[in-house]
Enzyme design. Sequence first.
Site, PDB file in Angstrom:
ATOM      1  N   GLY A   1      -4.221  -4.646  -4.494  1.00  0.00           N
ATOM      2  CA  GLY A   1      -5.232  -3.694  -4.959  1.00  0.00           C
ATOM      3  C   GLY A   1      -4.509  -2.423  -5.355  1.00  0.00           C
ATOM      4  O   GLY A   1      -4.168  -1.625  -4.500  1.00  0.00           O
ATOM      5  N   LYS A  45       2.178   2.047  -5.119  1.00  0.00           N
ATOM      6  CA  LYS A  45       2.903   1.530  -6.294  1.00  0.00           C
ATOM      7  C   LYS A  45       2.094   1.698  -7.568  1.00  0.00           C
ATOM      8  O   LYS A  45       2.641   1.997  -8.620  1.00  0.00           O
ATOM      9  CB  LYS A  45       3.227   0.033  -6.124  1.00  0.00           C
ATOM     10  CG  LYS A  45       4.195  -0.266  -5.019  1.00  0.00           C
ATOM     11  CD  LYS A  45       4.410  -1.760  -4.886  1.00  0.00           C
ATOM     12  CE  LYS A  45       3.202  -2.511  -4.392  1.00  0.00           C
ATOM     13  NZ  LYS A  45       2.776  -2.213  -3.029  1.00  0.00           N
ATOM     14  N   ASP A  92       0.814  -1.220   0.000  1.00  0.00           N
ATOM     15  CA  ASP A  92       0.000   0.000   0.000  1.00  0.00           C
ATOM     16  C   ASP A  92       0.847   1.270   0.000  1.00  0.00           C
ATOM     17  O   ASP A  92       0.439   2.281   0.560  1.00  0.00           O
ATOM     18  CB  ASP A  92      -0.975   0.010   1.194  1.00  0.00           C
ATOM     19  CG  ASP A  92      -1.808  -1.250   1.236  1.00  0.00           C
ATOM     20  OD1 ASP A  92      -2.295  -1.655   0.168  1.00  0.00           O
ATOM     21  OD2 ASP A  92      -1.954  -1.837   2.314  1.00  0.00           O
TER      22      ASP A  92
HETATM   23  P1  IMP Z   1      -2.472 -12.874   2.049  1.00  0.00           P
HETATM   24  O1  IMP Z   1      -1.530 -12.349   1.027  1.00  0.00           O
HETATM   25  O2  IMP Z   1      -3.923 -12.640   1.703  1.00  0.00           O
HETATM   26  O3  IMP Z   1      -2.194 -14.280   2.447  1.00  0.00           O
HETATM   27  O4  IMP Z   1      -2.245 -12.012   3.395  1.00  0.00           O
HETATM   28  C1  IMP Z   1      -1.042 -12.089   4.145  1.00  0.00           C
HETATM   29  C2  IMP Z   1      -0.690 -10.734   4.730  1.00  0.00           C
HETATM   30  O5  IMP Z   1      -0.326  -9.849   3.681  1.00  0.00           O
HETATM   31  C3  IMP Z   1      -1.832 -10.043   5.476  1.00  0.00           C
HETATM   32  O6  IMP Z   1      -1.285  -9.288   6.532  1.00  0.00           O
HETATM   33  C4  IMP Z   1      -2.416  -9.112   4.431  1.00  0.00           C
HETATM   34  O7  IMP Z   1      -3.097  -8.026   5.003  1.00  0.00           O
HETATM   35  C5  IMP Z   1      -1.154  -8.681   3.723  1.00  0.00           C
HETATM   36  N1  IMP Z   1      -1.379  -8.279   2.329  1.00  0.00           N
HETATM   37  C6  IMP Z   1      -1.602  -9.078   1.269  1.00  0.00           C
HETATM   38  N2  IMP Z   1      -1.725  -8.347   0.153  1.00  0.00           N
HETATM   39  C7  IMP Z   1      -1.550  -7.064   0.507  1.00  0.00           C
HETATM   40  C8  IMP Z   1      -1.526  -5.838  -0.224  1.00  0.00           C
HETATM   41  O8  IMP Z   1      -1.669  -5.786  -1.452  1.00  0.00           O
HETATM   42  N3  IMP Z   1      -1.316  -4.712   0.507  1.00  0.00           N
HETATM   43  C9  IMP Z   1      -1.095  -4.744   1.844  1.00  0.00           C
HETATM   44  N4  IMP Z   1      -1.108  -5.863   2.561  1.00  0.00           N
HETATM   45  C10 IMP Z   1      -1.326  -7.019   1.905  1.00  0.00           C
END
Ligand code: IMP
Length: 438
Positions: A40, A16, A13
């Site tokens: 996202g 990028k 976040d």
């Molecule tokens: P996962 O990637 O859904 O397995 O989540 C693992 C960790 O990465 C969690 O703390 C999520 O909140 C974080 N996370 C995953 N994708 C993003 C992102 O695009 N931005 C910020 N945090 C992320």
Amino acid sequence: MPGVAITGLQWGDEGKGKVIDNLAEDAEHVVRYQGGANAGHTILVGDEKYVLHVVPAGVLQKEKSCVIGNGVVVDLEGLCKELSDLEARGVNTDRVYLSDRAHIVFPFHKALDAARETAASDENKIGTTKRGIGPCYADKVARIGIRVSELYKKDLFKKRLRRLVDEKNTLLEKVYGQDPIDFDEVYNSSLELAEKLKDRVRDTGVILQEAVRKDERVLFEGAQGVMLDVDHGTYPYVTSSNASVCGITAGAGVPPRAIGTSIGVIKAYCTRVGDGPFPTELHGEEGEALRKAGNEFGATTGRPRRCGHLDLLQVRYAVNLCGVRGLALTKLDVLSGKEKIKVTIAYKCEDEIITEFPASLDLLKRCTPVYRELAGFTEDITDVKRLEDLPLNARRYIEFIEANAGVPVIFLSTGPKRSQFFRRGHGEQLWDVDHVSQ
Ligand code: IMP
């Protein structure tokens, strides 16, 4: 003309999407190489807001080839919807290509992700996005995952899917007490979605290797950030892929020389979603005020982001890992109005000063930040287009970052709009690797 890597240096976040959108104007290929729909990337084009999850941000610039590489895990339904939503808004997606080696996120991966998070004790929750990312990468490494190319060999696909569904249903029912997934539904919908995507499926490694040979401009679009990298982040509170530059060669299928320049993106403060250590986190009113000022809510899940001061010890760690040559500093405008700006330069644990980011989470949890307090600025900087026109204290803040990170800030984002962005110094010659590397 080797490629440029754009990597988030914090916990994701960092903004990028906007940086990539701006730099993609000069690129020929934009490549996602890891992660999936957990990302996202928010981009504002005029008054139109786009949130991209798997489709590379280059799609919003004309005539770019946009590659979803083999290292990405793909939710077929999500990808089809993202593409059709873009098309419905007049965005041409003809040159979005999907690697035949990318692994597929199935509904049972998402169900397992959610079931595991729900069943975990508070201490063991990761706070995932529940997009099935961890379970899909786990299957990939366990060598039971299913890749895009297999969708087009019906008998083989059926056999392999049956094995996966049987195994996951045992877990869902027996371990987590959840409803099983219907095999026929997954099988039939996967084939339908595969049909919709078939013209995009390519050996994307070959496209990119050829691009590197021909000296075409390739932009590698990182998702998440270094501190969420499965090897180099705050494990186990990380995502399941290499979100640092380390993921590029494996996840895009290119030789190391494809990466000419590494650019790191940092926000002027720091945020994190999900669980895990965050040394400079602000609790209470100050954190709330920063969240509101920066509109810090997850683009994928809508969750409020945890907010805190900029952590330069952590940034330095990420800069060194990624061989960063220049920084893109985003959301500097959000700090306007602050009388003082606090920045962390080291940690303190008991009587010891720590200057290297620790691997041990136990140690990290016991660390307290050592802050430096800098004078703030009050001016609205959203329309500033040159460094010289920034308020003196904003420039001093940038200089402090540069001195402590050991690399220059070469891109600045001063607001959410595409136009609220400028380059300085080496940022003007981004594709000239010798220049940027000096
Ligand atoms: P996962 O990637 O859904 O397995 O989540 C693992 C960790 O990465 C969690 O703390 C999520 O909140 C974080 N996370 C995953 N994708 C993003 C992102 O695009 N931005 C910020 N945090 C992320």
